[in-house]
Design an enzyme around this catalytic site. Structure first.
Site, mmCIF file in Angstrom:
data_model
loop_
_atom_site.group_PDB
_atom_site.id
_atom_site.type_symbol
_atom_site.label_atom_id
_atom_site.label_comp_id
_atom_site.label_asym_id
_atom_site.label_seq_id
_atom_site.Cartn_x
_atom_site.Cartn_y
_atom_site.Cartn_z
ATOM 1 N N CYS A 140 0.850 -1.205 0.000
ATOM 2 C CA CYS A 140 0.000 0.000 0.000
ATOM 3 C C CYS A 140 0.879 1.247 0.000
ATOM 4 O O CYS A 140 1.816 1.362 0.780
ATOM 5 C CB CYS A 140 -0.907 -0.007 1.232
ATOM 6 S SG CYS A 140 -1.927 1.479 1.331
ATOM 7 N N CYS A 159 -7.263 0.319 7.401
ATOM 8 C CA CYS A 159 -6.300 1.397 7.181
ATOM 9 C C CYS A 159 -6.066 2.048 8.539
ATOM 10 O O CYS A 159 -6.996 2.605 9.127
ATOM 11 C CB CYS A 159 -6.875 2.409 6.181
ATOM 12 S SG CYS A 159 -5.935 3.935 6.093
ATOM 13 N N CYS A 219 0.019 23.459 2.266
ATOM 14 C CA CYS A 219 0.092 21.996 2.357
ATOM 15 C C CYS A 219 1.141 21.432 1.403
ATOM 16 O O CYS A 219 1.096 20.253 1.064
ATOM 17 C CB CYS A 219 -1.276 21.374 2.099
ATOM 18 S SG CYS A 219 -1.974 21.837 0.513
ATOM 19 N N CYS A 227 0.792 5.372 3.052
ATOM 20 C CA CYS A 227 1.618 5.943 4.132
ATOM 21 C C CYS A 227 3.081 5.682 3.828
ATOM 22 O O CYS A 227 3.590 4.595 4.091
ATOM 23 C CB CYS A 227 1.248 5.313 5.466
ATOM 24 S SG CYS A 227 -0.396 5.741 6.019
#
Ligand SMILES: C[S@@+](CC[C@H](N)C(=O)[O-])C[C@H]1O[C@@H](n2cnc3c(N)ncnc32)[C@H](O)[C@@H]1O
Length: 406
Positions: free
Chosen positions: A79, A157, A363, A82
């Site tokens: 995945c 998750c 951001c 992260c």
């Protein structure tokens, strides 16, 4: 058959996006996915460009003292959600501070002796996301895998809020399936318990628990409205499917606190602009009662929510792009642009307000640094920068910076 090019490298730095930085024997920079600074690693080269190369770790030969096993099982399944789970949370934060500082020096050209020391605000590192976008394969939700467009189907998750976890887990059960979807966005209100699924291309065949509000991307395109509510900073926020809201309510609260602190004390009857105002988060929370607040936002859905959310306040809401809005003199400007940042035109509009204080919520480290450079050319000096760690386990940075007229 061509053999895969591999290199043994020693990493020395970190780049935006979380890759470690190394140099090969010819001095060329190599960005290494899956490595931390100060590691000796065996690297598979995946991309070679004129001035640099990219690679991914095949084997860690000498690990960093800060390396840990990922907490979430899905990281080892590939995945890509992260990208920083291989480091302790404290080290993740140190690396993000370094990424922001390096960008301000290198891109923003802020001299080292004028660079403020970054402060940090920490937040819980699991169960935090109240907004998650998933790819869907065979009715099951998943995320993009690391470094490719493939998908990894997940059973859970770690960073998702429990109300979303439940939807991710239940998607594989008999009662809930994302049939007919290629992508779903799951949004929840942590305080209200509201849950919503936005399904692409449509929501015709999907089945979810009864409490979940469901809307198809096709219906949204035809003008249908659907929303949830969340509570932050003592107010209730209507958040429509097409409106932006911060990815975690405790993070929204932390940003409100930092922005309010950065604004400081304004004169009575001050005028303030809240640019890129979204559904009204800052306009509704950070200013004193006697400040005249003007919020500018381009998105129709967000403006509609803001009109509801701020109905009890005397805020003027302007639907416009910041770049084409007509500025007036102001005592402070708060700006919270999307990832691409302000850019030259928005910085010019801000400078035209003659505001002595500008608070920039950013951001993206590179956009922040470029905007800091552009603001410096308009006479604004960078006073403070706070990293509000909204996205632990990932390399995403969120900062609140205060600029004052030099
Ligand atoms: C990062 S969000 C911030 C929203 C709000 N400040 C908050 O914290 O919830 C950026 C917002 O800017 C809006 N936006 C993007 N580009 C814009 C532009 N050029 N002019 C005005 N608003 C824009 C988006 O619709 C979005 O609501």
């Amino acid at each position: 058959m061509d053999s895969i090019p591999t290199l043994e490298l020693v990493t020395h730095g970190v780049a935006k996006g979380g890759d470690a930085v190394a140099r090969d024997s010819e001095g060329r920079v190599v960005f290494v996915d899956g490595a931390l600074p100060d590691e000796r690693v065996l690297v598979e080269i995946t991309e070679t460009k004129k001035g640099f190369a990219r690679g991914r770790v095949l084997e860690v030969l000498e690990p960093s003292a800060h390396r840990v096993d990922p907490l979430c099982a899905e990281v080892n399944n590939g995945c890509g959600g992260c990208d920083m789970q291989i480091a302790t949370v404290d080290h993740q934060r140190d690396l993000k501070v370094k990424v922001v500082t390096d960008a301000l020096e290198r891109i923003g050209k802020i001299p080292t002796d004028q660079l403020p020391t970054l402060s940090t605000v920490t937040l819980p590192e699991s169960g935090y996301r109240t907004n998650v976008r998933c790819v869907v394969v065979n009715a099951r939700p998943g995320f993009r895998s690391r470094g490719s467009h493939d998908s990894v189907i997940v059973d859970g998750c770690d960073v998702a809020h429990p109300l979303i976890q439940d939807l991710l887990g239940s998607a594989g059960s008999k009662s809930a399936k994302f049939d007919g979807c290629t992508e779903v966005t799951l949004r929840v209100g942590a305080a209200t318990g509201d849950r919503m699924v936005i399904a692409s291309p449509n929501a015709k065949y999907l089945s979810v628990p009864d409490d979940v509000i469901v809307v198809g991307a096709d219906e949204l395109a035809e003008g249908k409205r659907a929303w949830i509510h969340e509570e932050v900073a003592g107010r209730t926020w209507r958040i429509s499917a097409g409106s932006f809201f911060q990815t975690r309510p405790d993070g929204a609260q932390a940003l409100v606190d930092e922005v309010r602190k950065s604004i400081g004390v304004l004169p009575s009857d001050a005028r303030a602009f809240d640019l890129y105002g979204g559904v009204g988060l800052f306009a509704g929370t950070v200013f004193a009662d006697d400040t005249r607040v003007i919020m500018v936002e381009q998105n129709e859905s967000s403006v509609a929510d803001a009109r509801i959310n701020l109905a009890d306040l005397d805020t003027t809401i302007v639907r416009s792009k910041v770049e084409t809005w007509s500025p007036r003199r102001a005592d402070v400007v708060v700006a919270d642009p999307a990832r691409q940042g302000l850019g030259r035109n928005a910085v010019s509009r801000i400078a035209e307000t003659d505001a002595p204080v500008v608070v920039l919520v950013s951001c993206d480290a590179a956009s922040l640094a470029r905007d800091a450079g552009l603001l410096a050319r308009k006479g604004y000096q960078l006073d403070t920068v706070t990293l509000v760690d909204l996205f632990p386990m990932t390399s995403h940075t969120e900062t609140v910076s205060r600029f004052t007229v030099s």
